[in-house]
Design a protein around this motif. Structure first.
Motif, short mmCIF file in Angstrom:
data_model
loop_
_atom_site.label_atom_id
_atom_site.label_comp_id
_atom_site.label_asym_id
_atom_site.label_seq_id
_atom_site.Cartn_x
_atom_site.Cartn_y
_atom_site.Cartn_z
N TYR A 173 -7.44 -3.98 -9.87
CA TYR A 173 -6.72 -3.94 -8.61
C TYR A 173 -5.38 -3.19 -8.68
N VAL A 174 -4.83 -3.06 -9.88
CA VAL A 174 -3.49 -2.51 -10.05
C VAL A 174 -3.51 -1.45 -11.14
N ILE A 175 -2.68 -0.44 -10.96
CA ILE A 175 -2.49 0.62 -11.95
C ILE A 175 -1.04 0.55 -12.41
N LYS B 205 -6.08 -1.70 -2.80
CA LYS B 205 -5.79 -1.38 -1.40
C LYS B 205 -6.80 -2.03 -0.47
N ALA B 206 -8.05 -2.08 -0.90
CA ALA B 206 -9.09 -2.74 -0.09
C ALA B 206 -8.81 -4.23 0.03
N ALA B 207 -8.39 -4.85 -1.06
CA ALA B 207 -8.05 -6.28 -1.03
C ALA B 207 -6.84 -6.51 -0.13
N PHE B 208 -5.85 -5.64 -0.22
CA PHE B 208 -4.66 -5.73 0.64
C PHE B 208 -5.09 -5.67 2.11
N SER B 209 -5.91 -4.67 2.43
CA SER B 209 -6.36 -4.50 3.82
C SER B 209 -7.15 -5.70 4.31
N ILE C 215 0.86 -1.20 0.00
CA ILE C 215 0.00 0.00 0.00
C ILE C 215 0.89 1.24 0.00
N ASN C 216 0.43 2.24 -0.74
CA ASN C 216 1.13 3.53 -0.82
C ASN C 216 2.57 3.41 -1.30
#
Length: 146
Positions: free
Chosen positions: A79-81, A101-105, A47-48
Motif C-alpha cells: 500500500y505504501v512506497i 490510493k485505491a484503499a484511500f478512495s 493521495i498525490n
C-alpha cells in the motif's frame, strides 16, 4: 453538568460504532488485510502527496518509531512506497502505491456514504446546530490534547 453522563455514553458509543463500521466495511472489501490503524495512516499520507515520516507522525500524534512499524507493514502489504531523500538520506518520504490510493478512495467513499445517510433526514436548522456543536466538541478536544 446537565447531560454530561449521557453525552459521554453517546460519544464513546459513536466513536466505537464508527470504528466498528469502518472495520466491517474493510473486512468485506478487497482491502481485508488492512486494519483501522492502517487506514488512518493511509489517510494521513493522502493521495498525490509525498510526506516525510515526521510530518505523518505529527499529524497522527504518534512517535516516529510507532509510525515506522505501521509504515513497514503497509510497505509489505503493497500500500505504501518508501524512499530516502536525495538531499538527506536520514529523511524518509512515503507515498501511496496504486493499491494504497485505491484503499484511500474506498475509504473516502465509505465516509461519504456514512455521512450522507446520517444527514439525509436532518432539516437545515438541525444541520446547522449539529455542525456548530461538533465544531465546539472538536475545538475542546484539540485544546485538551495539548
Amino acid at each position: 453538568m446537565r447531560g454530561s453522563k449521557e453525552f459521554k455514553i453517546i460519544l464513546v458509543k459513536l466513536f466505537n460504532d464508527i470504528l466498528d463500521y469502518e472495520e466491517s466495511v474493510l473486512r468485506a472489501s478487497e482491502f481485508k488485510d488492512l486494519t483501522n490503524n492502517d487506514i488512518h495512516v493511509i489517510r494521513a499520507i493522502g493521495i498525490n502527496e509525498k510526506k516525510n515520516m515526521s510530518m505523518i507522525a505529527k499529524e497522527l500524534a504518534v512517535t516516529i518509531g510507532t509510525l515506522t512499524i505501521s509504515i513497514n507493514s503497509l510497505v509489505r502489504k503493497g500500500y505504501v512506497i518508501k524512499e530516502r531523500s536525495e538531499k538527506d538520506k536520514r529523511v524518509v518520504f512515503v507515498n501511496l502505491s496504486s493499491k494504497g490510493k485505491a484503499a484511500f478512495s474506498r475509504n473516502e467513499e465509505l465516509y461519504d456514504q456514512m455521512v450522507n445517510s446520517m444527514l439525509e433526514d436532518l432539516e437545515d436548522n438541525e444541520m446547522d446546530i449539529l455542525m456548530r456543536s461538533l465544531l465546539k466538541v472538536n475545538r475542546c478536544i484539540k485544546q485538551n490534547k495539548a
